[in-house]
Scaffold this motif. Structure first.
Motif, short mmCIF file in Angstrom:
data_model
loop_
_atom_site.label_atom_id
_atom_site.label_comp_id
_atom_site.label_asym_id
_atom_site.label_seq_id
_atom_site.Cartn_x
_atom_site.Cartn_y
_atom_site.Cartn_z
N VAL A 58 50.59 28.97 54.23
CA VAL A 58 51.31 27.74 53.92
C VAL A 58 51.54 27.74 52.42
O VAL A 58 50.59 27.84 51.64
N ILE A 59 52.80 27.64 52.02
CA ILE A 59 53.17 27.73 50.61
C ILE A 59 53.88 26.45 50.19
O ILE A 59 54.79 25.98 50.89
N ASP A 86 63.53 23.98 59.45
CA ASP A 86 64.42 25.13 59.44
C ASP A 86 63.57 26.35 59.79
O ASP A 86 62.53 26.58 59.17
N LEU A 87 64.01 27.11 60.80
CA LEU A 87 63.32 28.33 61.19
C LEU A 87 64.07 29.52 60.61
O LEU A 87 65.28 29.63 60.78
N ALA A 88 63.36 30.41 59.95
CA ALA A 88 63.97 31.60 59.39
C ALA A 88 63.36 32.85 60.02
O ALA A 88 62.13 32.97 60.12
N THR A 89 64.23 33.75 60.46
CA THR A 89 63.82 35.03 61.01
C THR A 89 64.77 36.09 60.45
O THR A 89 65.79 35.77 59.84
N SER A 90 64.44 37.33 60.70
CA SER A 90 65.36 38.40 60.29
C SER A 90 65.11 39.64 61.14
O SER A 90 64.06 39.80 61.76
N GLN A 141 61.52 38.85 68.94
CA GLN A 141 61.17 39.95 69.85
C GLN A 141 61.08 41.26 69.09
O GLN A 141 60.27 42.13 69.43
N ALA A 142 61.89 41.40 68.05
CA ALA A 142 61.90 42.64 67.27
C ALA A 142 60.68 42.79 66.37
O ALA A 142 60.15 43.89 66.21
N ASN A 143 60.22 41.67 65.79
CA ASN A 143 59.12 41.83 64.82
C ASN A 143 58.07 40.70 64.83
O ASN A 143 57.10 40.79 64.12
N GLY A 144 58.30 39.64 65.59
CA GLY A 144 57.30 38.58 65.72
C GLY A 144 57.15 37.67 64.52
O GLY A 144 56.34 36.76 64.53
N GLN A 145 57.93 37.92 63.47
CA GLN A 145 57.76 37.15 62.23
C GLN A 145 58.69 35.95 62.16
O GLN A 145 59.83 36.00 62.61
N ILE A 146 58.17 34.88 61.53
CA ILE A 146 58.96 33.66 61.38
C ILE A 146 58.48 32.90 60.14
O ILE A 146 57.32 33.02 59.75
N ALA A 147 59.39 32.18 59.56
CA ALA A 147 59.04 31.24 58.49
C ALA A 147 59.63 29.90 58.87
O ALA A 147 60.74 29.81 59.40
N VAL A 148 58.87 28.85 58.62
CA VAL A 148 59.30 27.48 58.90
C VAL A 148 59.32 26.73 57.58
O VAL A 148 58.35 26.75 56.84
N SER A 149 60.45 26.10 57.30
CA SER A 149 60.56 25.28 56.10
C SER A 149 60.68 23.82 56.54
O SER A 149 61.45 23.50 57.44
N LYS A 192 54.54 30.53 56.96
CA LYS A 192 54.86 31.86 57.46
C LYS A 192 53.85 32.22 58.54
O LYS A 192 52.66 31.90 58.41
N GLY A 193 54.33 32.89 59.58
CA GLY A 193 53.42 33.26 60.64
C GLY A 193 54.04 34.13 61.70
O GLY A 193 55.10 34.74 61.49
N LYS A 194 53.36 34.19 62.81
CA LYS A 194 53.79 34.97 63.97
C LYS A 194 54.22 34.00 65.08
O LYS A 194 53.66 32.91 65.21
N ALA A 195 55.20 34.42 65.85
CA ALA A 195 55.69 33.56 66.93
C ALA A 195 55.65 34.30 68.25
O ALA A 195 55.85 35.51 68.31
#
Length: 130
Positions: free
Chosen positions: A117-118, A16-20, A56-64, A77-80
């Motif tokens: 990595v959490i 699951d990819l999470a962005t905001s 594109q707005a902030n480069g942030q992503i979380a992968v579960s 959590k990281g940058k994409a």
């Protein structure tokens, strides 16, 4: 940063990819994915429109990623960054076109550089950063 258990789960399960953006969360499951030799996460873009706008707005992503049977999971959590050409994109295009018999293709690929990595597995290690 990605240990053997994390890599195994990433290779064997959907993500699951999470962005905001602007305090509006977005999450999407992905099946076209891989872990590169250098530990970066690769995701084929079949239909990631909102995800890409957020990146594109902030480069942030979380992968579960998780194994629902074993209740083992991790959040990365990281940058994409987004690519529209190259070997990774070609690999995903071939994979998607084969699976959908040409009815769909990959438009590009996300390259995720892990920063944290959490552990999300219930128990004493939960919320521990690897």
């Amino acid at each position: 940063m990605l240990n053997e258990n994390v890599i195994r789960l990433l290779k064997e399960n959907m993500w699951d990819l999470a962005t905001s953006q602007n305090n509006v969360p977005n999450v999407v499951p992905v099946a076209f994915k891989d872990v590169a030799e250098d530990g970066k996460l690769l995701v084929g873009d079949v239909s990631l429109d909102t995800t890409l706008k957020n990146i594109q707005a902030n480069g942030q992503i979380a992968v579960s990623v998780y194994d629902a049977q074993k209740l083992e999971g991790y959040q990365i959590k990281g940058k994409a960054e987004y690519l529209t050409e190259g070997k990774v994109v070609d690999t995903f295009k071939t994979m998607v076109e084969k699976m959908f018999h040409g009815a769909a293709t990959a438009k590009g690929a996300l390259i995720v550089t892990p920063e944290k990595v959490i552990v999300t597995t219930p128990g004493p290690e939960n919320k521990k950063e690897l």
